[in-house]
Design a protein around this motif. Sequence first.
Motif, mmCIF file in Angstrom:
data_model
loop_
_atom_site.group_PDB
_atom_site.id
_atom_site.type_symbol
_atom_site.label_atom_id
_atom_site.label_comp_id
_atom_site.label_asym_id
_atom_site.label_seq_id
_atom_site.Cartn_x
_atom_site.Cartn_y
_atom_site.Cartn_z
ATOM 1 N N PHE A 362 1.059 -0.923 -0.665
ATOM 2 C CA PHE A 362 -0.139 -0.484 0.544
ATOM 3 C C PHE A 362 1.064 1.599 -0.312
ATOM 4 N N THR A 363 1.136 1.760 -1.345
ATOM 5 C CA THR A 363 1.516 3.037 -0.829
ATOM 6 C C THR A 363 0.882 4.333 -0.489
ATOM 7 N N ILE A 364 1.401 5.142 0.672
ATOM 8 C CA ILE A 364 1.249 6.566 0.671
ATOM 9 C C ILE A 364 0.941 7.486 0.083
ATOM 10 N N THR A 365 0.217 7.930 -0.208
ATOM 11 C CA THR A 365 -0.177 9.102 -0.465
ATOM 12 C C THR A 365 -1.912 10.169 -0.832
ATOM 13 N N ARG A 366 -1.402 11.563 -0.789
ATOM 14 C CA ARG A 366 -2.937 12.236 -0.402
ATOM 15 C C ARG A 366 -4.153 11.006 -0.853
ATOM 16 N N SER A 367 -4.065 10.748 -2.180
ATOM 17 C CA SER A 367 -5.145 10.302 -2.370
ATOM 18 C C SER A 367 -5.362 8.726 -2.469
ATOM 19 N N SER A 368 -4.245 8.128 -2.124
ATOM 20 C CA SER A 368 -5.190 6.627 -1.395
ATOM 21 C C SER A 368 -5.413 7.185 0.107
ATOM 22 N N THR A 369 -5.006 7.595 0.648
ATOM 23 C CA THR A 369 -5.095 7.996 2.466
ATOM 24 C C THR A 369 -7.015 8.275 1.908
ATOM 25 N N SER A 370 -7.347 9.261 1.088
ATOM 26 C CA SER A 370 -8.585 9.788 0.692
ATOM 27 C C SER A 370 -9.595 8.084 0.452
ATOM 28 N N VAL A 371 -8.706 7.930 -0.341
ATOM 29 C CA VAL A 371 -9.581 6.265 -0.683
ATOM 30 C C VAL A 371 -9.859 5.529 0.497
ATOM 31 N N MET A 372 -8.635 6.228 1.327
ATOM 32 C CA MET A 372 -9.218 4.868 2.570
ATOM 33 C C MET A 372 -9.513 4.489 3.286
ATOM 34 N N PHE A 373 -10.596 6.356 4.089
ATOM 35 C CA PHE A 373 -11.331 6.988 4.458
ATOM 36 C C PHE A 373 -12.501 7.151 3.785
ATOM 37 N N GLY A 374 -12.671 6.606 2.799
ATOM 38 C CA GLY A 374 -14.067 6.111 2.093
ATOM 39 C C GLY A 374 -14.239 4.788 1.988
ATOM 40 N N SER A 375 -12.864 4.000 2.260
ATOM 41 C CA SER A 375 -13.334 2.575 3.032
ATOM 42 C C SER A 375 -14.331 2.381 4.042
ATOM 43 N N LEU A 376 -13.355 3.222 4.403
ATOM 44 C CA LEU A 376 -13.203 2.607 6.195
ATOM 45 C C LEU A 376 -14.870 3.653 6.595
ATOM 46 N N ILE A 377 -15.622 4.579 6.131
ATOM 47 C CA ILE A 377 -16.807 5.019 5.870
ATOM 48 C C ILE A 377 -18.135 3.865 5.270
ATOM 49 N N THR A 378 -17.368 3.433 4.325
ATOM 50 C CA THR A 378 -18.312 2.606 3.397
ATOM 51 C C THR A 378 -18.414 1.156 4.374
ATOM 52 N N ASN A 379 -17.495 0.806 5.048
ATOM 53 C CA ASN A 379 -17.333 -0.922 6.107
ATOM 54 C C ASN A 379 -18.324 -0.692 7.222
ATOM 55 N N SER A 380 -18.101 0.606 7.545
ATOM 56 C CA SER A 380 -18.914 1.138 8.774
ATOM 57 C C SER A 380 -20.600 1.589 8.220
ATOM 58 N N ILE A 381 -20.844 1.686 7.569
ATOM 59 C CA ILE A 381 -21.823 2.086 7.180
ATOM 60 C C ILE A 381 -22.661 0.351 6.918
ATOM 61 N N PHE A 382 -21.500 -0.662 6.064
ATOM 62 C CA PHE A 382 -22.438 -1.984 6.496
ATOM 63 C C PHE A 382 -22.321 -2.508 7.559
ATOM 64 N N LEU A 383 -21.921 -2.401 8.514
ATOM 65 C CA LEU A 383 -21.717 -3.133 9.331
ATOM 66 C C LEU A 383 -23.047 -2.744 10.226
ATOM 67 N N ILE A 384 -23.355 -1.170 10.885
ATOM 68 C CA ILE A 384 -24.632 -0.729 10.972
ATOM 69 C C ILE A 384 -25.882 -1.340 10.333
ATOM 70 N N GLN A 385 -25.809 -1.286 9.494
ATOM 71 C CA GLN A 385 -26.638 -1.851 8.716
ATOM 72 C C GLN A 385 -27.299 -3.126 9.295
ATOM 73 N N TYR A 386 -26.030 -4.114 8.612
ATOM 74 C CA TYR A 386 -26.127 -5.299 9.400
ATOM 75 C C TYR A 386 -26.627 -5.346 10.768
ATOM 76 N N ASP A 387 -26.698 -4.415 11.856
ATOM 77 C CA ASP A 387 -27.496 -4.509 13.007
ATOM 78 C C ASP A 387 -28.388 -4.247 12.899
ATOM 79 N N LEU A 388 -28.597 -3.338 12.373
ATOM 80 C CA LEU A 388 -29.862 -2.631 12.553
ATOM 81 C C LEU A 388 -31.030 -3.957 11.605
ATOM 82 N N GLU A 389 -30.604 -4.490 10.806
ATOM 83 C CA GLU A 389 -30.798 -5.970 10.185
ATOM 84 C C GLU A 389 -31.368 -6.848 10.878
#
Length: 391
Positions: A362-389
């Motif tokens: 994993f190469t650390i750049t500002r763009s890859s960091t932005s992608v990582m934060f987007g992935s964090l948000i997405t996976n957090s939403i998936f986990l919360i949705q699983y809890d709701l269901e």
Amino acid sequence: MFDWAGLLLKAVYYYGHLIGLSNFEFDWRTGRVFTAKRSTFYAIAINAIIFMLLILQSTKKLDLNMIIGRSNKLVQYVLIIVLGMRIAAGFSAILVRWRQRTQMMRLTKMVIRIFLQKPQVIRMSRWDILIKFILACTTDFLQMAITWNAMGHSEANQILPMVVQFWMSAVINLATSQHYLVILFVRAYYHLLNRELRQVIEECKELSNHPQRKGAFMTRCCSLSDRLEIIAKLQTQLQSTVTQLHEVFALQGLMVFGGYYILSIATAYLTYSILKNGYENLEMTLVMMILSFTWSFFFYLDAILNLFMTLNLIDDHKEMIRLLDQRTIFASRLDVRLEETFDSMQLQMIRDPFKIKIFKTFTITRSSTSVMFGSLITNSIFLIQYDLENF
């Protein structure tokens, strides 16, 4: 003048020996890196105790209720994964220090040798050192308070797992702090090199606009060429130091990075669970909740500080490349040797690009960091949705 920054660095040095992370010694004044029977045997003893505690913990079942009270299975699974990652990251940091002891000593010697040439680097970095020291100490003390609070509400057989968790957290915190300090010093050195390179570029511009007599012109060109060669040599050493740093910290970096990623998702989900159910329904104490959220704040503040220090170092390297590109605006051709020195430095930086990778993946750049934060948000939403269901 009182050197409080040096005192803080000494405190970090001795703390590393105290918790068993450091297994060799060095002298900042002379640059000598060496092994000593005292520090080696002490590190072996402390690491053996940690290993035995880990074995004992594996025979006991951790009662998650003492951390978050009554919770559903998904919350418990998330906590198990987080705690497991913390232990694995701390244990891997200790193993790496023994497995790559020689490389660590070589890296330390390289760092000290480079910065003995510019003692002002530590003075330039003193406020960053202080901020890091405060954040690291605050995180450790809050972790200690959480452990103490949990031990007060747990049975005797649950004390050992909490002690191991605190110890591993302290090891991870110090290991990431050591990585941060090396990056900080390299970045401060880059500032000095960029300042010197900027002066060389300005003098070259002036020389190209106002050619002097041949003898004086040649003398100044040779002087500028010598200065540029020194800058190129030091830049190569700095880049080599960073490369070796991430090779030595490869496994540890992967574990810590993975821990940050999973812990961030877990924190978002646990925050949702507390807001959804209320800390009373989860049988959490108010003190435990306050301590946990305060620790999370300082933990992520420290993580962001580490991340942006690395990103800013990459920006400093790009600034050096941008400064070298200014040679194209010189009014007239300079001495052949000076031109060749510019060409050599530019080719060197193109041939060996400056990249910071985690475990060579994993190469650390500002763009890859932005992608990582987007992935964090997405996976957090998936986990919360699983809890709701399902819960």
